[in-house]
Design a protein around this motif. Structure first.
Motif, PDB file in Angstrom:
ATOM      1  N   LEU A 195       3.566  -1.056   3.964  1.00 23.88           N
ATOM      2  CA  LEU A 195       3.198   0.347   3.766  1.00 23.88           C
ATOM      3  C   LEU A 195       4.446   1.069   3.278  1.00 23.88           C
ATOM      4  O   LEU A 195       5.486   1.034   3.951  1.00 23.88           O
ATOM      5  N   ARG A 196       4.339   1.719   2.122  1.00 27.23           N
ATOM      6  CA  ARG A 196       5.535   2.292   1.498  1.00 27.23           C
ATOM      7  C   ARG A 196       5.292   3.748   1.123  1.00 27.23           C
ATOM      8  O   ARG A 196       4.346   4.069   0.406  1.00 27.23           O
ATOM      9  N   ARG A 197       6.157   4.623   1.624  1.00 26.01           N
ATOM     10  CA  ARG A 197       6.052   6.049   1.327  1.00 26.01           C
ATOM     11  C   ARG A 197       6.459   6.332  -0.120  1.00 26.01           C
ATOM     12  O   ARG A 197       7.430   5.768  -0.624  1.00 26.01           O
ATOM     13  N   ALA A 198       5.702   7.223  -0.744  1.00 21.10           N
ATOM     14  CA  ALA A 198       6.033   7.605  -2.121  1.00 21.10           C
ATOM     15  C   ALA A 198       5.323   8.912  -2.450  1.00 21.10           C
ATOM     16  O   ALA A 198       4.348   9.292  -1.808  1.00 21.10           O
ATOM     17  N   THR A 199       5.830   9.597  -3.463  1.00 18.43           N
ATOM     18  CA  THR A 199       5.112  10.752  -3.993  1.00 18.43           C
ATOM     19  C   THR A 199       3.870  10.239  -4.714  1.00 18.43           C
ATOM     20  O   THR A 199       3.774   9.056  -5.070  1.00 18.43           O
ATOM     21  N   VAL A 221       0.852  -1.184   0.000  1.00 16.76           N
ATOM     22  CA  VAL A 221       0.000   0.000   0.000  1.00 16.76           C
ATOM     23  C   VAL A 221       0.890   1.238   0.000  1.00 16.76           C
ATOM     24  O   VAL A 221       1.711   1.427   0.906  1.00 16.76           O
ATOM     25  N   GLY A 222       0.734   2.083  -0.984  1.00 23.47           N
ATOM     26  CA  GLY A 222       1.461   3.342  -1.011  1.00 23.47           C
ATOM     27  C   GLY A 222       0.806   4.363  -0.097  1.00 23.47           C
ATOM     28  O   GLY A 222      -0.423   4.488  -0.083  1.00 23.47           O
ATOM     29  N   VAL A 223       1.613   5.083   0.701  1.00 24.97           N
ATOM     30  CA  VAL A 223       1.098   6.074   1.644  1.00 24.97           C
ATOM     31  C   VAL A 223       1.923   7.350   1.555  1.00 24.97           C
ATOM     32  O   VAL A 223       3.032   7.353   1.012  1.00 24.97           O
ATOM     33  N   ASP A 224       1.380   8.424   2.117  1.00 24.99           N
ATOM     34  CA  ASP A 224       2.081   9.711   2.089  1.00 24.99           C
ATOM     35  C   ASP A 224       3.308   9.710   2.981  1.00 24.99           C
ATOM     36  O   ASP A 224       4.324  10.329   2.666  1.00 24.99           O
ATOM     37  N   ASP A 225       3.207   9.055   4.132  1.00 29.25           N
ATOM     38  CA  ASP A 225       4.316   9.070   5.075  1.00 29.25           C
ATOM     39  C   ASP A 225       4.141   7.944   6.068  1.00 29.25           C
ATOM     40  O   ASP A 225       3.037   7.416   6.252  1.00 29.25           O
TER      41      ASP A 225
END
Length: 557
Positions: free
Chosen positions: A245-249, A51-55
């Protein structure tokens, strides 16, 4: 011991060579030189959902106003045990993975008895028990900056039996909202004697967890959290091996979805982000309301806003519609305009009580004049030669609060009210600075913990001494107290009147007191690839997307 064993092996070899023929020939090779080592790739593939997340930045304490975020809600819903959890309609349901029962067992004093499953334990094998209830009670009733402490402050005593697996909680007054208590229990055996303060609790990690997943790694610098199926969970294990959970733009999230590297994303989106996600083929998107309502809080505790007319003048100087637009940025939050002082728009029982905009320049002029202020040649308001200058605080680097705070400053300046924006760290703001009188206005969250009556009492109720006469109870964030209004608040909290009936009388009075300007409920955007996963949805109301992770399935592996 290892050294002795090695030494013994050497001596045995010497003895054997002394009694049998020994040569200097090397032992036969384990693998013939003509053959390369065989690497097998036939093992089962890891079933994971990314899951991509903001932070993923900490802290992760769900009970602290300072650490509210999408990631805090996500992790706590999956890693911390709760007596009750939100059901599909938002109503609390007993979590039978943790509890045997929880019920009112005595009317006088009002007593609730909790029976915990004997096999329920923390990831370090310590039992989940009465000390976890006691620790949370002690912290919630005495620490500043906690979320909805009013219900905990009604508790007089906690006792235990059967090895701490049966907990009796005695209240000083009836509390119909008792099911909202003891959610997200914390591991008392690790925290109660730990060095540091409440602000350090779950600051960077989870010292122990209790649930179907455990933390394999939490790497803030890399922006990645890996949750792995817990082998210490006492109930049915999950089908997934792990959730990442992975931070990304937002651009990188879109690319990862298109490649199939991510199966879902959860982001704070503006209009451009919504359009970006809609451009991804076969991506389902849904808004996910948080348990946060963005608000502007005017503090009667400050010297400059102690006067009611001055507070009303400031409210009349604000363009509430423009503040909502600047904070929501035409994203999912724009559909959740908050026209109530207590109940968030997404919750059952929400009723709009604020009509129209707040902006009224003529009222600002009249009220400030009546309050003793006069406009100088430069157009700025002053009294006794001292300019009306307000200090506006917002938590550092937390959006949308900083953006809205700067908009408040600009709007006040256009009406001749000077202001400055300060952005202290969130923990410093909500636990230290709001106990003082130098901050006039706060732009921050009003957090809903499940019981709106407790939220009303926590946000706007008067506070006093702790029930046992011990540590003084911290004031609410505004430092607001109206003894006449308090009787109505107590009646709602203790169940003497229905909350809906009480709010019809209380909310107009809150509006007249000009203490808060609600803006909108914060909502994230969830994007899911239905061909890759099943079960990934918005979760129970205000419980977060990851609350449903035990039921998630990976379809393309």
């Amino acid at each position: 011991m290892r050294t002795m064993r090695r030494l013994g092996g050497v001596l045995a070899a010497v003895v054997l060579c002394g009694t049998a023929a020994c040569t200097n020939a090397p032992p036969p090779p384990l693998v013939p030189k003509s053959e390369a080592p065989v690497i097998t790739t036939t093992g089962p593939k890891i079933k994971e959902i990314v899951v991509g997340v903001d932070d993923v930045a900490g802290g992760y304490n769900p009970h602290a106003t300072a650490t509210q975020s999408q990631i805090t809600t996500a992790l706590s819903s999956l890693l911390l045990p709760s007596v009750f959890r939100a059901g599909p309609d938002g109503a609390p349901e007993l979590d039978r993975n943790l509890m045997v029962s929880a019920k009112v067992t005595k009317a006088e004093p009002f007593t609730v008895t909790y029976s915990i499953r004997k096999d329920a334990s923390w990831s370090d094998s310590a039992p989940i028990a009465a000390e976890d209830f006691y620790y949370l009670w002690q912290r919630m009733r005495s620490e500043p900056g906690v979320v909805d402490p009013a219900g905990y402050r009604l508790i007089n005593n906690i006792s235990a039996r059967e090895g701490g697996k049966v907990v009796e909680v005695a209240f000083g007054k009836p509390f119909p909202g008792w099911r909202s208590l003891f959610g997200n229990l914390l591991p008392a055996h690790l925290l109660k004697d730990a060095p540091g303060t409440w602000s350090n609790v779950l600051a960077t990690n989870f010292p122990a967890t209790a649930g179907p997943f455990a933390v394999r790694s939490l790497d803030e610098p890399r922006g990645e959290v890996i949750l792995e199926r817990s082998d210490r969970y006492w109930e049915v294990p999950t089908t997934l091996d792990r959730v990442v959970l992975r931070r990304a733009t937002h651009t990188a999230m879109a690319e990862s979805l298109s490649k199939g590297d991510n199966q879902a994303v959860l982001l704070r989106a503006d209009a451009a982000d919504v359009n970006l996600m809609k451009s991804i083929p076969n991506l389902d998107t849904k808004p996910v309301p948080r348990n946060e309502v963005a608000q502007v809080l005017l503090r009667p505790a400050s010297q400059q806003l102690a006067d009611l007319k001055t507070r009303k003048a400031v409210v009349a100087a604000l363009d509430r519609d423009a503040l909502i637009a600047s904070g929501a940025q035409s994203g999912p939050s724009a559909q959740l305009r908050a026209d109530s002082y207590v109940v968030p728009p997404s919750r059952t029982g929400y009723r709009a009580v604020i009509g129209g905009n707040t902006l009224d320049p003529a009222a600002t002029e009249q009220l400030l004049t009546e309050a003793g202020y006069a406009k100088g040649p430069d157009g700025a308001w002053a009294k006794g030669g001292k300019a009306l200058k307000l200090k506006i605080a917002a938590p550092d680097r937390i959006e949308p609060y900083v953006t809205v705070a700067n908009q408040v400053k600009a709007q006040l300046a256009s009406r001749g009210v000077q202001a400055e924006v300060v952005t202290p760290k969130a923990d410093e703001l909500f636990t230290v600075q709001l106990l003082q009188k130098d901050i006039d206005v706060v732009v921050g969250p009003r957090v809903d913990a499940g019981d709106s009556a407790a939220g009303l009492a926590s946000q706007f109720g008067c506070t006093g001494e702790a029930p046992d006469g011990g540590t003084p109870v911290p004031v609410n964030a505004a430092g607001f107290c109206d003894p006449v209004l308090q009787a109505e608040i107590d009646s709602a909290l203790n169940g003497k009147v229905l909350l809906a009936d009480a709010l019809t009388r209380i909310e107009p009075q809150l509006q007249a007191q000009a203490v808060a300007v609600p803006l909108f409920q914060i909502a994230d955007l969830l994007g899911v690839l239905p061909a890759a996963v099943s079960g990934v949805g918005t979760g129970a109301p205000l419980a977060g997307v990851l609350s449903g992770a035990p039921e998630w399935r990976r379809l393309d592996k």
